[in-house]
Every structure is written in C-alpha cells, then in structure tokens.
Design a protein around this motif. Structure first.
Motif, mmCIF file in Angstrom:
data_model
loop_
_atom_site.group_PDB
_atom_site.id
_atom_site.type_symbol
_atom_site.label_atom_id
_atom_site.label_comp_id
_atom_site.label_asym_id
_atom_site.label_seq_id
_atom_site.Cartn_x
_atom_site.Cartn_y
_atom_site.Cartn_z
ATOM 1 N N GLU A 1 -4.276 -11.476 2.891
ATOM 2 C CA GLU A 1 -4.837 -9.738 2.574
ATOM 3 C C GLU A 1 -6.548 -9.776 3.215
ATOM 4 O O GLU A 1 -6.995 -10.615 2.178
ATOM 5 C CB GLU A 1 -3.893 -9.455 1.590
ATOM 6 N N HIS B 1 -9.363 -6.614 3.004
ATOM 7 C CA HIS B 1 -9.594 -4.979 2.243
ATOM 8 C C HIS B 1 -10.813 -4.885 2.571
ATOM 9 O O HIS B 1 -11.977 -6.348 3.155
ATOM 10 C CB HIS B 1 -8.939 -5.497 0.354
ATOM 11 N N SER C 1 -9.824 -5.110 8.473
ATOM 12 C CA SER C 1 -9.246 -5.648 7.707
ATOM 13 C C SER C 1 -7.746 -6.370 8.250
ATOM 14 O O SER C 1 -7.763 -8.047 8.484
ATOM 15 C CB SER C 1 -8.693 -5.252 6.360
ATOM 16 N N TYR D 1 -5.069 -4.460 4.866
ATOM 17 C CA TYR D 1 -4.365 -2.838 4.449
ATOM 18 C C TYR D 1 -5.934 -2.229 4.174
ATOM 19 O O TYR D 1 -5.495 -0.946 3.468
ATOM 20 C CB TYR D 1 -4.640 -3.570 2.399
ATOM 21 N N SER E 1 -8.973 -0.159 3.150
ATOM 22 C CA SER E 1 -9.608 0.571 2.335
ATOM 23 C C SER E 1 -8.273 0.785 0.838
ATOM 24 O O SER E 1 -8.432 1.719 0.236
ATOM 25 C CB SER E 1 -10.355 1.456 1.558
ATOM 26 N N TYR F 1 -5.845 0.215 -0.964
ATOM 27 C CA TYR F 1 -6.672 -0.954 -2.142
ATOM 28 C C TYR F 1 -7.476 -1.534 -2.778
ATOM 29 O O TYR F 1 -7.323 -1.927 -3.612
ATOM 30 C CB TYR F 1 -5.048 -2.312 -2.427
ATOM 31 N N ASP G 1 -15.126 -5.473 -3.313
ATOM 32 C CA ASP G 1 -13.452 -4.753 -2.274
ATOM 33 C C ASP G 1 -13.187 -5.242 -0.801
ATOM 34 O O ASP G 1 -12.028 -5.048 -0.848
ATOM 35 C CB ASP G 1 -13.685 -3.524 -2.641
#
Length: 226
Positions: free
Chosen positions: A156, A158, A172, A199, A201, A203, A217
């Motif tokens: 993932e 992010h 990302s 993803y 931003s 999440y 983040d």
C-alpha cells in the motif's frame, strides 16, 4: 610575602583552568543521527498473524449522509478514516493492524510499515537504508510463505494531504509499484503472492496536520491480506 605568593599562585591556577575550559569546550554541536532500520524478527512475527474477521467498531460505521471529504477520528494509537466511496478503515498503530469493513465482511489485517524513503516527488529510492529494508522484508515474506503457502500481501502506498489529490494518487501508485518491482524482480518474492495499490491521501491519518504528522502519512505498508 606569603600573601603575594598565594595571590600569584591563585591567579596562575585560575588561568590554567580557563585555558583548559577553552580547549575542552566544543565549537559546534553535533546533531543526533537517526538510524532507520527494519526489525526482521518483529516483521516476521507480525506478518505470520493470519487475517481474521472481526466486528467493526461502531465509530467506524459511516453515517448515512456522509460528507464529501474524509472524516478522521484519532486517539493516541487508533485512527478511523471514513472516505465516501471507500470502505471505512481503522488503523491501530499500537498493534500494527488495519480493520477494513465493507458490506460483506469486516477483516483485521496485520501490516508492517517499511522504513523506506523516496526522492521528493518521485518513486526513486533515496538511500541504501531503504534498499536494505526492502531486502529484509523480501526475506521475511519468503519465510512467511514457506510456512504458510496461501499467504498473500498487498503493498500500500499512501501520501499526506499536502499537494494536489491527483498527483498524490499517482505518486502513491508509483511508489507502491516500485516496491512491488523491487521485491519481485530484484529480491525474488513470487509475484503471485503480492499486489500493489496506491491510495494517495484517501486514508491520511492526519489531514492538514503538522509537518511531523504529514511525514507519518507518507508511508508504504506491507499488509497481509490472506
């Protein structure tokens, strides 16, 4: 006479002390060096945890009339993110698990945060520490699938909310794909056990947060999905 000698001795001793202090005093402060490492044993223990179905906390159920922007609820170790159109996700950083809910089921997925850095605005790895972390997590994944052949993992990507949403999403995706490529092409992780998603931003745990929070983040996770 004795008084004069004592006075001269005291002055001389004081001068010696001052010279010693001047020599000993540092001219510049040496900044502390932050070492980024991955603990392979801790990562292996975490990714050996099998994903499981769990009840979704009431706080993670999105309202009927959801606002058009992400809603974030944060405690010291738990962050709930509700993004319209995407399943609610509850990040429990103390346990390194994410609870993902949708209409069919709610699952608790263990994850490892990779200590990798990229050149700003690109998917290029920044330093040797980042490449070392990828080699270590590759070995961890191969150890896990040797013990549990049906295990699956998702990479993932992010970003923080700093920047344009479309750019963040593309960045990302590129970074997740870069990690996927490194693990499969360079370090021999079977492509059949990995997937990759970016993803942006969507999440972010700290929308419009401070710079240290924004840095948290900007992350890449290895999430065990099966």
């Amino acid at each position: 006479m004795k008084t004069s000698l004592l006075l001269l001795f005291s002055l001389g001793f004081a001068q010696v002390q001052l010279r010693a202090q001047a020599v000993a005093a540092p001219t510049t402060a040496v900044p502390a060096v932050t070492v980024r490492t991955l603990d392979p044993l801790a990562a292996q223990r975490q990714l050996l945890i099998t994903p499981k179905s769990v009840p979704l906390p009431a706080s993670a159920v999105p309202p009927v009339t959801a606002p058009p922007q992400p809603v974030v609820k944060t405690t010291k170790t738990t962050t709930t993110v509700e993004t319209p159109g995407l399943p609610p996700r509850v990040y429990q950083s103390e346990r390194s698990v994410v609870v993902v809910g949708d209409q069919n089921q709610t699952r608790e997925l263990p994850y490892v945060t990779l200590p990798v850095l990229f050149v700003q605005g690109t998917a290029d790895l920044l330093d040797a520490e980042s490449r070392s972390a990828l080699e270590q997590i590759a070995n961890v994944i191969k150890t896990v699938i040797a013990a549990e052949p049906t295990a699956m993992f998702d990479i993932e990507g992010h970003t923080s909310t700093d920047g344009l949403p479309d750019f963040n999403t593309a960045l990302s995706v590129a970074r997740a794909q870069r990690v996927y490529d490194e693990l499969t092409l360079r370090y021999g992780v079977p492509a059949t056990v990995l997937s990759a998603h970016g993803y942006g931003s969507s999440y972010a745990m700290f929308p419009n947060g401070t710079e240290p929070q924004l840095q948290l983040d900007r992350r890449v996770l290895v999430v065990r999905t099966r």
